[in-house]
Design an enzyme around this catalytic site. Structure first.
Site, PDB file in Angstrom:
ATOM      1  N   CYS A 132      37.580  82.736  33.320  1.00 29.94           N
ATOM      2  CA  CYS A 132      38.390  81.558  33.648  1.00 29.94           C
ATOM      3  C   CYS A 132      38.934  81.651  35.067  1.00 29.94           C
ATOM      4  CB  CYS A 132      39.527  81.436  32.647  1.00 29.94           C
ATOM      5  SG  CYS A 132      40.643  80.073  33.012  1.00 29.94           S
ATOM      6  N   CYS A 135      42.536  80.455  35.494  1.00 24.97           N
ATOM      7  CA  CYS A 135      43.549  81.426  35.056  1.00 24.97           C
ATOM      8  C   CYS A 135      43.671  82.583  36.042  1.00 24.97           C
ATOM      9  CB  CYS A 135      43.191  82.019  33.692  1.00 24.97           C
ATOM     10  SG  CYS A 135      42.492  80.880  32.519  1.00 24.97           S
ATOM     11  N   ASP A 136      42.561  83.086  36.515  1.00 19.36           N
ATOM     12  CA  ASP A 136      42.587  84.377  37.213  1.00 19.36           C
ATOM     13  C   ASP A 136      42.203  84.323  38.696  1.00 19.36           C
ATOM     14  OD1 ASP A 136      43.280  85.546  34.810  1.00 19.36           O
ATOM     15  OD2 ASP A 136      41.201  85.838  34.199  1.00 19.36           O
TER      16      ASP A 136
END
Ligand code: NAP
Length: 305
Positions: A132, A135-136
């Site tokens: 992701c 997200c990261d």
């Protein structure tokens, strides 16, 4: 004993549905499976869930949701559901241990990334291997990363990562990308993105964190090592709907077909989160849908009396 509501799955969607139905005095039973917590348990710091100024670790967020749900009378069992029967008036849900009956169901079994299946990949998830970029991606500011895959998601993630990383290498197993032309063009025109086509990942390098990739050109058989700090595996998602196949309407990719926000084709069976959403796939959108499903269950149950 006949339950008012059983929630299948205990990721963000299932637990939010659990909190809302518990607070509505419906005493939900949440069947969390043997690996509870969903996608958030695979990530480290979650920085985009509203309310946490400095972010929160994914597993901690899930733990807090579990406690919040239990505080209001929700019961969470770490049992895998083996089969369901939605043909009866009272729906039946069977785990290895027992069969439960309920007047309503919320399906929140989520989806899983398709992984490459390498030992090194599984070992380094959360240590440079991610599924992701939203997200990261931020963790790779001024670093070099690789994206595996050639679809629209891969191009979207690659473009997103150029906001942070110095260089993004897209590694794809064929000489043609699967992504739409418009997404391909955007990626080709971005100076930070480079392509390694006809290439497969043999191994993700690094002991404690990702340091590079060993890739093989499938035409020349040449093996090459490239240094990267992060690897994003973007080769598709698979909804967890195996057990619902003959029970509920699924789309050709196996996602549950939703109508009117959280309803399935069976009255009394509702759905929330990634098991019905291949577009947004965020913790907050799953939580939002979990809330909606819980409120729809409340209305449905009051219509029965
Ligand atoms: P996808 O279209 O199924 O693409 C998956 C990619 O991963 C393909 O390039 C595939 O290679 C590769 N792949 C699959 N298994 C692999 C393996 N074991 N090893 C290496 N590579 C592998 O999935 P997606 O990109 O997640 O897209 C899913 C759907 O959402 C699509 O319909 C897409 O159009 C849509 N979507 C649209 C947008 C947008 O329009 N902005 C954004 C994201 C997603 P091959 O090509 O060789 O099969």
């Amino acid at each position: 004993m006949l339950k008012k509501v059983i929630i299948l799955g205990a990721g963000c969607a299932g637990l939010t549905a659990g909190i809302y139905t518990a607070r509505a005095n419906l005493a939900p039973l949440i069947l969390a499976g043997n690996k509870p917590g969903g996608q958030l348990t695979l990530t480290t710091l979650v920085e985009n869930f509203p309310g946490f100024v400095d972010g929160i670790m994914g597993p901690d967020l899930i733990l807090a949701m579990q406690k919040q749900c239990e505080r209001f009378g929700g019961t969470i069992l770490n049992e895998d559901v083996e089969s369901v029967d939605f043909t009866q008036k009272n729906f039946r849900v069977t785990t290895r241990q027992e069969t439960f009956e309920s007047q309503s169901i919320i399906i929140a079994t989520g989806s899983g990334s398709i992984w490459l299946g390498l030992e090194s990949e599984q070992r380094l998830i959360g240590r440079g291997v991610s599924n992701c970029a939203t997200c990261d991606g931020y963790f790779f500011t001024n670093k070099e990363v690789a994206i595996i895959g050639g679809g629209d998601s891969a191009m979207e993630e690659a473009l997103f990562l150029t906001k942070f990383a110095n260089k993004v290498t897209v590694i794809h197993r064929r000489d043609q990308l699967r992504a739409s032309k418009i997404m391909q063009n955007r990626a080709f025109n971005n100076p930070k993105i480079v392509f390694k086509l006809d290439s497969c990942v043999e191994e993700i390098l690094g002991s404690d964190c990702v340091t590079g990739l060993k890739i093989k050109n499938i035409k020349t058989l040449e093996i090459q090592e490239i240094p990267v700090n992060g690897v994003f595996i973007t080769i598709g998602h698979k909804p967890h709907t195996e057990i619902f196949k003959d029970q509920i309407d699924l789309d050709p990719k196996g996602y549950i077909i939703v109508s009117n926000q959280t309803r399935t084709n069976i009255p009394g069976v509702f759905v929330a989160g990634d098991v019905a959403d291949h577009t947004y796939r965020q913790a907050i959108t799953a939580a939002g849908m979990g809330c909606k499903a819980a409120m729809d269950v409340e209305k449905y149950l009051s219509s029965l009396v």
